[in-house]
Design an enzyme around this catalytic site. Structure first.
Site, short mmCIF file in Angstrom:
data_model
loop_
_atom_site.label_atom_id
_atom_site.label_comp_id
_atom_site.label_asym_id
_atom_site.label_seq_id
_atom_site.Cartn_x
_atom_site.Cartn_y
_atom_site.Cartn_z
N GLU A 100 -1.05 -10.85 11.69
CA GLU A 100 -1.79 -10.74 10.30
C GLU A 100 -0.77 -11.22 9.36
O GLU A 100 0.47 -11.14 9.68
CB GLU A 100 -2.03 -9.07 10.23
N ASP A 101 -1.34 -11.44 8.35
CA ASP A 101 -0.55 -11.86 7.17
C ASP A 101 -0.12 -10.37 6.24
O ASP A 101 1.25 -10.43 5.86
CB ASP A 101 -1.26 -12.51 6.10
N ASP A 104 -2.28 -3.38 4.32
CA ASP A 104 -2.31 -2.92 3.22
C ASP A 104 -2.82 -1.58 3.32
O ASP A 104 -2.12 -0.73 3.66
CB ASP A 104 -3.26 -3.78 2.32
N PHE A 153 0.10 -6.94 -5.50
CA PHE A 153 -0.81 -8.14 -5.34
C PHE A 153 0.11 -9.31 -5.05
O PHE A 153 0.63 -9.67 -5.91
CB PHE A 153 -2.07 -8.07 -5.69
N ARG A 166 -3.03 -20.21 -1.40
CA ARG A 166 -2.56 -19.92 0.11
C ARG A 166 -1.47 -21.20 0.56
O ARG A 166 -0.94 -20.71 1.26
CB ARG A 166 -4.13 -20.33 1.14
P1 IMP Z 1 -6.22 -3.78 4.32
O1 IMP Z 1 -7.74 -3.56 5.09
O2 IMP Z 1 -6.42 -3.14 3.10
O3 IMP Z 1 -4.99 -3.64 5.07
O4 IMP Z 1 -6.40 -5.48 3.79
C1 IMP Z 1 -5.99 -6.31 4.67
C2 IMP Z 1 -6.64 -7.52 4.07
O5 IMP Z 1 -6.58 -7.69 2.70
C3 IMP Z 1 -5.67 -8.59 4.27
O6 IMP Z 1 -5.54 -9.10 5.65
C4 IMP Z 1 -5.38 -9.58 3.32
O7 IMP Z 1 -6.38 -10.43 3.70
C5 IMP Z 1 -6.19 -8.54 2.16
N1 IMP Z 1 -4.95 -8.23 1.28
C6 IMP Z 1 -4.40 -7.03 1.11
N2 IMP Z 1 -3.56 -7.11 0.18
C7 IMP Z 1 -3.10 -8.21 -0.16
C8 IMP Z 1 -2.31 -8.91 -0.99
O8 IMP Z 1 -1.41 -8.33 -1.68
N3 IMP Z 1 -2.33 -10.08 -1.03
C9 IMP Z 1 -3.41 -11.12 -0.41
N4 IMP Z 1 -4.15 -10.28 0.08
C10 IMP Z 1 -4.35 -9.02 0.59
MG MG Z 2 -5.93 -10.99 6.30
#
Ligand code: IMP
Ligand code: MG
Length: 178
Positions: A100-101, A104, A153, A166
């Site tokens: 994963e990138d 969050d 963010f 990106r």
């Molecule tokens: P989560 O489900 O809240 O953990 O979010 C996961 C997805 O939200 C990540 O795989 C990203 O694609 C996107 N995301 C969350 N935070 C960021 C950020 O700071 N920058 C860019 N994408 C984010």
């Molecule tokens: Mg992602």
């Protein structure tokens, strides 16, 4: 919300060094066991492509991709996730690592882990470049983590804001356009 690029949060060299360390750790953990690396599209593509080139040459790896759509705004995921591109590989009995990138809230990842677990891989681990743990809503195990980052963010190195930025080689924060 309109945004501009803010400051560089993580420099190119720092990312490269950390990716190399992660690859070393993964190589040490897996030895000559085979590993299926699953990149979560699209954000993880840049990280994954750097990571695999740092893995030991002797490692037997296979690559696959998953794409998920999360219902939400451009900076906030809702936790409702839908698979829009499923795996091609049958992962049952395999060693699998989700790449994963960023993690969050953890909602996307915990959903992915739960559906991949149903396919009965031998091992299912997670490698995430970034971890914004201050925002976590559900607990998820990240075996290999690049950087812990503050609650901001970020974009660049694969991460986007509404599809933008990106391609940047460094990781930036965003600032609100005034
Ligand atoms: P989560 O489900 O809240 O953990 O979010 C996961 C997805 O939200 C990540 O795989 C990203 O694609 C996107 N995301 C969350 N935070 C960021 C950020 O700071 N920058 C860019 N994408 C984010
Ligand atoms: Mg992602």
């Amino acid at each position: 919300m309109e945004c501009d690029l803010g400051e560089v949060l993580i420099r190119r060299k720092t990312i490269q060094d950390r990716v190399r360390e992660l690859a070393f750790d993964i190589g040490s953990a897996y030895g000559d066991r085979d590993l299926v690396l699953i990149g979560v599209l699209k954000g993880a593509v840049v990280f994954l492509s750097d990571l695999i080139r740092e893995l030991p040459v002797s490692m037997a790896t296979e690559l696959d991709f998953l794409a998920v759509a999360s219902y939400g705004t451009s900076t906030e995921s809702s936790g409702v996730v839908r698979i829009i591109k499923d795996l091609d590989v049958d992962i049952s009995g395999r060693n699998v690592m989700i790449v994963e990138d960023i993690v969050d809230t953890g909602l996307t990842l915990s959903y992915l882990v739960s559906i991949l677990r149903e396919r009965e891989p031998a091992v299912l681990e997670v490698c995430s470049l970034l971890d914004k743990s201050a925002r976590r809503k559900v607990n998820v195990d990240i075996t290999f983590r690049g950087f812990e980052i503050p609650d901001e963010f970020v974009v660049g190195y694969g991460l986007d804001f509404s599809g933008k930025w990106r391609n940047l080689p460094e990781i930036y924060t965003l600032k609100r356009k005034d």
